[in-house]
Each structure stands twice: as C-alpha cells, then as structure tokens.
Design a protein around this motif. Sequence first.
Motif, PDB file in Angstrom:
ATOM      1  N   PRO A   1       0.682  -1.368   0.456  1.00  0.00           N
ATOM      2  CA  PRO A   1      -0.412  -0.372  -0.016  1.00  0.00           C
ATOM      3  C   PRO A   1       0.965   1.288  -0.356  1.00  0.00           C
ATOM      4  CG  PRO A   1       0.215  -0.886   2.382  1.00  0.00           C
ATOM      5  CD  PRO A   1       0.590  -1.601   0.786  1.00  0.00           C
ATOM      6  N   GLU A   2       0.958   2.146  -1.210  1.00  0.00           N
ATOM      7  CA  GLU A   2       1.245   2.903  -0.933  1.00  0.00           C
ATOM      8  C   GLU A   2       0.981   4.682  -0.543  1.00  0.00           C
ATOM      9  OE1 GLU A   2       4.487   3.250  -4.329  1.00  0.00           O
ATOM     10  OE2 GLU A   2       4.761   1.538  -3.715  1.00  0.00           O
ATOM     11  N   GLY A   3       0.441   5.302  -2.008  1.00  0.00           N
ATOM     12  CA  GLY A   3      -0.561   6.299  -1.536  1.00  0.00           C
ATOM     13  C   GLY A   3      -2.097   6.264  -0.798  1.00  0.00           C
TER      14      GLY A   3
ATOM     15  N   ARG B   1     -14.829   8.640   4.142  1.00  0.00           N
ATOM     16  CA  ARG B   1     -13.943   7.493   3.060  1.00  0.00           C
ATOM     17  C   ARG B   1     -11.955   8.017   3.155  1.00  0.00           C
ATOM     18  NH1 ARG B   1     -17.579   5.585  -2.139  1.00  0.00           N
ATOM     19  NH2 ARG B   1     -18.712   3.681  -1.221  1.00  0.00           N
ATOM     20  N   ILE B   2     -11.872   6.393   3.095  1.00  0.00           N
ATOM     21  CA  ILE B   2      -9.931   6.849   3.109  1.00  0.00           C
ATOM     22  C   ILE B   2      -9.988   5.765   1.244  1.00  0.00           C
ATOM     23  CG2 ILE B   2      -8.161   5.647   4.127  1.00  0.00           C
ATOM     24  CD1 ILE B   2      -8.557   7.717   5.228  1.00  0.00           C
ATOM     25  N   LEU B   3      -9.535   5.933   0.928  1.00  0.00           N
ATOM     26  CA  LEU B   3      -8.585   5.499  -0.101  1.00  0.00           C
ATOM     27  C   LEU B   3      -7.268   4.519   0.058  1.00  0.00           C
ATOM     28  CD1 LEU B   3     -11.462   6.468  -1.191  1.00  0.00           C
ATOM     29  CD2 LEU B   3     -10.519   6.998  -3.750  1.00  0.00           C
ATOM     30  N   VAL B   4      -7.145   3.727  -0.529  1.00  0.00           N
ATOM     31  CA  VAL B   4      -5.363   3.699  -0.273  1.00  0.00           C
ATOM     32  C   VAL B   4      -4.995   2.934  -1.642  1.00  0.00           C
ATOM     33  CG1 VAL B   4      -4.202   1.831   0.614  1.00  0.00           C
ATOM     34  CG2 VAL B   4      -5.482   2.631   1.837  1.00  0.00           C
ATOM     35  N   ALA B   5      -4.247   3.566  -2.696  1.00  0.00           N
ATOM     36  CA  ALA B   5      -3.605   2.798  -3.326  1.00  0.00           C
ATOM     37  C   ALA B   5      -2.019   1.245  -3.277  1.00  0.00           C
ATOM     38  CB  ALA B   5      -2.746   3.033  -4.986  1.00  0.00           C
ATOM     39  N   ASN B   6      -2.529   0.218  -3.674  1.00  0.00           N
ATOM     40  CA  ASN B   6      -2.043  -1.047  -3.355  1.00  0.00           C
ATOM     41  C   ASN B   6      -1.129  -1.328  -4.900  1.00  0.00           C
ATOM     42  OD1 ASN B   6      -2.546  -1.730  -0.840  1.00  0.00           O
ATOM     43  ND2 ASN B   6      -5.291  -2.102  -2.466  1.00  0.00           N
ATOM     44  N   TRP B   7       0.248  -0.645  -4.511  1.00  0.00           N
ATOM     45  CA  TRP B   7       1.138  -0.688  -5.462  1.00  0.00           C
ATOM     46  C   TRP B   7       1.242  -2.525  -5.988  1.00  0.00           C
ATOM     47  CZ3 TRP B   7       6.100  -3.595  -6.204  1.00  0.00           C
ATOM     48  CH2 TRP B   7       7.300  -2.643  -7.420  1.00  0.00           C
ATOM     49  N   PHE B   8       1.593  -3.179  -4.771  1.00  0.00           N
ATOM     50  CA  PHE B   8       1.614  -4.663  -5.720  1.00  0.00           C
ATOM     51  C   PHE B   8       0.526  -5.719  -6.510  1.00  0.00           C
ATOM     52  CE2 PHE B   8       3.479  -8.952  -6.675  1.00  0.00           C
ATOM     53  CZ  PHE B   8       4.739  -8.235  -6.608  1.00  0.00           C
TER      54      PHE B   8
ATOM     55  N   PRO C   1      -4.784  -0.344 -13.193  1.00  0.00           N
ATOM     56  CA  PRO C   1      -4.759  -0.608 -13.905  1.00  0.00           C
ATOM     57  C   PRO C   1      -3.034  -0.620 -13.685  1.00  0.00           C
ATOM     58  CG  PRO C   1      -5.340   1.000 -14.996  1.00  0.00           C
ATOM     59  CD  PRO C   1      -5.828   0.921 -13.675  1.00  0.00           C
ATOM     60  N   ALA C   2      -1.506  -1.553 -13.258  1.00  0.00           N
ATOM     61  CA  ALA C   2      -0.458  -1.899 -13.549  1.00  0.00           C
ATOM     62  C   ALA C   2       0.060  -0.856 -12.396  1.00  0.00           C
ATOM     63  CB  ALA C   2       0.407  -2.814 -13.832  1.00  0.00           C
ATOM     64  N   GLY C   3       0.454  -1.043 -11.082  1.00  0.00           N
ATOM     65  CA  GLY C   3       1.546  -0.050 -10.505  1.00  0.00           C
ATOM     66  C   GLY C   3       0.966   0.661  -9.589  1.00  0.00           C
ATOM     67  N   PRO C   4      -0.662   1.069  -9.048  1.00  0.00           N
ATOM     68  CA  PRO C   4      -0.883   2.563  -8.752  1.00  0.00           C
ATOM     69  C   PRO C   4       0.179   2.776  -7.720  1.00  0.00           C
ATOM     70  CG  PRO C   4      -2.549   0.714  -8.457  1.00  0.00           C
ATOM     71  CD  PRO C   4      -1.575  -0.355  -8.976  1.00  0.00           C
ATOM     72  N   ARG C   5       0.315   4.293  -7.895  1.00  0.00           N
ATOM     73  CA  ARG C   5       1.192   5.062  -6.256  1.00  0.00           C
ATOM     74  C   ARG C   5       0.150   6.015  -5.747  1.00  0.00           C
ATOM     75  NH1 ARG C   5       7.496   4.878  -7.536  1.00  0.00           N
ATOM     76  NH2 ARG C   5       7.195   5.457  -5.703  1.00  0.00           N
ATOM     77  N   ALA C   6      -0.282   6.675  -6.139  1.00  0.00           N
ATOM     78  CA  ALA C   6      -1.074   7.118  -5.751  1.00  0.00           C
ATOM     79  C   ALA C   6      -0.299   8.384  -4.931  1.00  0.00           C
ATOM     80  CB  ALA C   6      -2.441   7.197  -5.304  1.00  0.00           C
ATOM     81  N   PHE C   7       0.971   8.844  -4.975  1.00  0.00           N
ATOM     82  CA  PHE C   7       1.644   9.721  -4.165  1.00  0.00           C
ATOM     83  C   PHE C   7       1.491  11.163  -4.233  1.00  0.00           C
ATOM     84  CE2 PHE C   7       5.467  11.127  -2.681  1.00  0.00           C
ATOM     85  CZ  PHE C   7       5.058  11.343  -1.471  1.00  0.00           C
ATOM     86  N   GLY C   8       0.473  11.690  -3.243  1.00  0.00           N
ATOM     87  CA  GLY C   8       0.257  12.864  -3.292  1.00  0.00           C
ATOM     88  C   GLY C   8      -1.317  13.411  -2.810  1.00  0.00           C
ATOM     89  N   SER C   9      -1.553  14.700  -2.773  1.00  0.00           N
ATOM     90  CA  SER C   9      -3.682  14.497  -1.963  1.00  0.00           C
ATOM     91  C   SER C   9      -3.830  14.491  -3.077  1.00  0.00           C
ATOM     92  CB  SER C   9      -2.876  15.420  -1.367  1.00  0.00           C
ATOM     93  OG  SER C   9      -4.453  16.216  -1.509  1.00  0.00           O
ATOM     94  N   PHE C  10      -4.380  13.142  -3.259  1.00  0.00           N
ATOM     95  CA  PHE C  10      -4.351  12.279  -5.040  1.00  0.00           C
ATOM     96  C   PHE C  10      -6.769  12.916  -5.260  1.00  0.00           C
ATOM     97  CE2 PHE C  10      -4.431   9.184  -2.991  1.00  0.00           C
ATOM     98  CZ  PHE C  10      -5.767   7.482  -3.053  1.00  0.00           C
TER      99      PHE C  10
ATOM    100  N   ARG D   1       9.713   1.140  -9.454  1.00  0.00           N
ATOM    101  CA  ARG D   1      10.397  -0.272  -9.404  1.00  0.00           C
ATOM    102  C   ARG D   1       9.081  -1.306  -9.944  1.00  0.00           C
ATOM    103  NH1 ARG D   1       6.530   0.026  -4.972  1.00  0.00           N
ATOM    104  NH2 ARG D   1       7.808   1.337  -3.614  1.00  0.00           N
ATOM    105  N   LEU D   2       9.971  -2.368 -10.042  1.00  0.00           N
ATOM    106  CA  LEU D   2       9.434  -3.595 -10.607  1.00  0.00           C
ATOM    107  C   LEU D   2       8.375  -4.756 -10.235  1.00  0.00           C
ATOM    108  CD1 LEU D   2      12.506  -3.418 -13.801  1.00  0.00           C
ATOM    109  CD2 LEU D   2       9.703  -1.857 -14.015  1.00  0.00           C
ATOM    110  N   LYS D   3       8.047  -5.323 -10.957  1.00  0.00           N
ATOM    111  CA  LYS D   3       7.549  -6.797  -9.875  1.00  0.00           C
ATOM    112  C   LYS D   3       7.250  -7.616 -10.983  1.00  0.00           C
ATOM    113  CE  LYS D   3       2.352  -4.815 -10.143  1.00  0.00           C
ATOM    114  NZ  LYS D   3       1.481  -4.359  -9.195  1.00  0.00           N
TER     115      LYS D   3
END
Lengths: 308, 175
Positions: free
Chosen positions: A256-258, A267-274, A295-304, B26-28
């Motif tokens: 989990p990242e952003g 509501r809280i939204l969490v992007a799970n990169w893996f 779509p692959a690799g969601p990061r959502a870093f920031g006040s999204f 980063r890759l996976k």
Amino acid sequence: MTGLQAMRAALAGAALCIAGAACADVAAIPSQNADRLTLLDTGTLAVIATLPLPGKPAAAAVDGPRGRVLAVATETARLHVFSLTGQPLADWPVAGSPFAVAVEPGTGMALVGDISGTLREIDPATGAELRRWTTGAIPSGIAARPGLIAVANRDDDSVTLIEGERRREVKVGRHPFGITLRGGRAFVTDVLSDQVSVIDLASAQVIATIPTGERPYTLAFAAGKGFVTNQYAASLTVFDAETLAPLAEIETGDYPEGIAATADETRILVANWFSDSLQVIDPETLEVTHTLDMPAGPRAFGSFIGQP
Amino acid sequence: MRKIMIALAACLSLLAGMAQAHGPSRLKTDQSVTLNASPDEVWAVIGTFQDMGWLPGVTGIEATGNEKGATRTRTMESGLVVKEELLKLDPAKRAISIRLAEDNLDYVKATNYALHITIKDEGGKAVVDLKGAFYRAFPLNDPPADQNDEASTAAVEALHQSMIDALVARFGAGG
C-alpha cells in the motif's frame, strides 16, 4: 460569471453530481507500471476516465476548486494537467528530475519536487516557473497550505518548512517520505525508522513519534484518526489524531502506498502498488468496504482526492 | 591494484547515489505454484529464516535470528555469498519476506530486490505465491540490454522459477 460561463460550470458539475446529492470528490490515481491515470468518482466509485500517461507517473494532486488534476511523469519530466473529467489541458516540461506534486491551495499553483534538490512553483495554466527553493537531498513528499510549504527530504532525514522568506529545517527519523499537515502539526513517515514523526509547526520541533508497521510510506486523516500505509507490512496503522495513541492495524493489499481521504472524511482510499488495486476504507468502522482493480502499479503519491 | 579497487568502489557507490536521483521505477513479478502437500507441510519447510536447505545449491546459512530485522549470510555451492535481511515472518498468514541486504548482480540481476512468499490453502493443497519487488540492475538512464527493465524482470522470474522447481521436486505438483 457570464451566463455562458455559468452554464459551462453547471454542465461540468453535472457529470460529477448525482441528483439531490452533493458533488462527489474526484480521485486521480497514477499507475506507474502501466503508464495510466485513473480518475474515479469517490461517491459511486465509478471510473470517470482511464487516461494514457506515459513516463512512469507516481504522483498526482487534485485541485478541486479549480477543476484541475496535476500529475508528474518522471521519465519524461513533464507536468500533466487534466480537467476533472479527464480532458488533457496542458503538458509542460519541468527542469531537473520531477517526482512529487502538490497544489498550493490559496493560489492553485503547482509545487513540484525535483529530486535533484529543488522545489519549483509552476503555474499549471502557463507552465511558467514562478519560484524555486533549494531543498535537502531527494525532496519527496510535499504538503502545502496558504503561507506554508513542508517538504520531506528523504536522504537528509529532515523536513523543510517554508513560510515566505522564513525557512526552518527539522531533523526527523530515517528517510522521511510522505508528509501531511493537520492543525498545528506536520506528520511525516520515516520509512526506514518504522515510525511517524510529529512536528509542532510553531516550534519546528518533533514532539512525538508514533510506531508503525514496516516501511511506512504516506498518511492521511479522517474522522479524528490518522491512517498510515505500511508498504512491507501490507497494512494501515491507525492512530488517534489528537492523543497520537495507536488504535488499530488494518490489513490491505500488498505494498500500500498513496492514501487520501474524501473531503467529508467518510472514506479513505488506498492504492496498493503490488496488488494493482485501490481499497476503500470506512474510517469509523475501520473495515475495507471495496476493492477495485487498477492498471498495473498504482501509487497515487500525493493529495490525490479533490472536491469540485 | 587495491587503490584501483577502492576508487572503483567509490565510483560505484557514487553511481548508486545518482541512480536514486534519477529513479527508475520499481518493478514486480508474481509467480505461483500449487503443490501436492498441505500448506502446513510446506510452511514447515520454508517458513524459517534460519534454514534454506530446500533450495538446491545452498551450502551454508548463518543467521542472527528468526525475527524481523535478523540478517543472514547464505553461501551457495558456486561460492556466491548472499546477504539477506528478514522483513517479515508471519506464521499465522504463512508469509515470509526477505530482502537482499546488499545488491548482488551475480545472484540476481536486479537492485533493491525483495522476495515475498505466501502460502495459501486451496482445497487442502498449498498454493505458494512468490512475489518479487525490485529495480532494474542498471540504476541510471539508458541501461545496457542485459540490465534493463525487461532483463531484470526475466532474471528475477528465472530465480523464482528455480525456487518453484525445487518445491515441485520436493512435494510434487498438485492440482
């Protein structure tokens, strides 16, 4: 506002409002591995648009009042600007190695972190660089409110607080990455220390640390609680926003990242990169209520997330 | 010669620093296998940081413990020495996560590599999931062909496939 402008505003709003209900917020989720940006209605959880965004984007910021989504493509070093419905508005080259982005809420200007050690203020309407500041090494998370900018300097283990001409440095734990302002405090995730440092903005001192799971990445607040994403632990650490006491741990997808909250804090939204997913969490019950594919690799870093 | 090596090491560490500043993404990888054994049987073999005898070619392991944060030095038949750190060990979830404490391109052509293994139960059979998270071997822009995103992804997948092959050889394929 002219009649035409009013009509345009109403039409733009109509796409995001449900009859009889308040306008929902818009979430903008960059997927770094897939080179996509997903815009989501946080009320219905319907996808508004899935946009191509080449250049390995990780960070986004939504300026609800001005109807703009900002996202940084790292490999191509560009600041992309979209409308809340996904219309591409502009696409500006940025000097250096841009990574993170925040909106200065008073002016709507973009604050872009260049990880070679510079923070740049850029007008999203013209692409012009208006100001720049030298930061510490590898500026990462950026948080802003009118008159204050806070930057987490990952490789300097510090936070820079900028208020007009005044500038203060605060030493925190190892590798601070995400930073969020709340009241008179800044909260920063110390990735390699497995903790959140709490900075008192008046004194520029760390007044507390909160233990987290492994590799805390970013944090957000809702319903009187703080929520921290723990990348390696695949969980959220929940703490009391006032007493800072740990309250719970919530299991999430992997890496989990952003994380961000809706304006009404329901509501809280969490992007799970893996896991390539976005999870919705109820900040009252602390339950995961929805899991959406991304779509692959969601990061959502920031006040999204932003409210139109 | 020694001086040259030190200078080379300094150059490499400088490169590593610069790499971070231009950050590739980063890759996976994600691979899984169903085994002809119960999740508990498989966990009993792979659910420890202090032993990796299940992987052919491992000739020795010296670990500082079996708790998060423990480190180990793993010696391979080829003479390769791999230094690792335990990130997570959760018997309840049958999950173990390990990262390379030092990048080792002879072991796997990737950097900042971490391996997450989880065992799930599917009708009494163990489904072992191996996830890799890493950056490409070449940290700067314009990587050579054998160290770009694709090559590093293939290298990690090959390493994980060798682990899957070892587990299949031991337990048999199920399902």
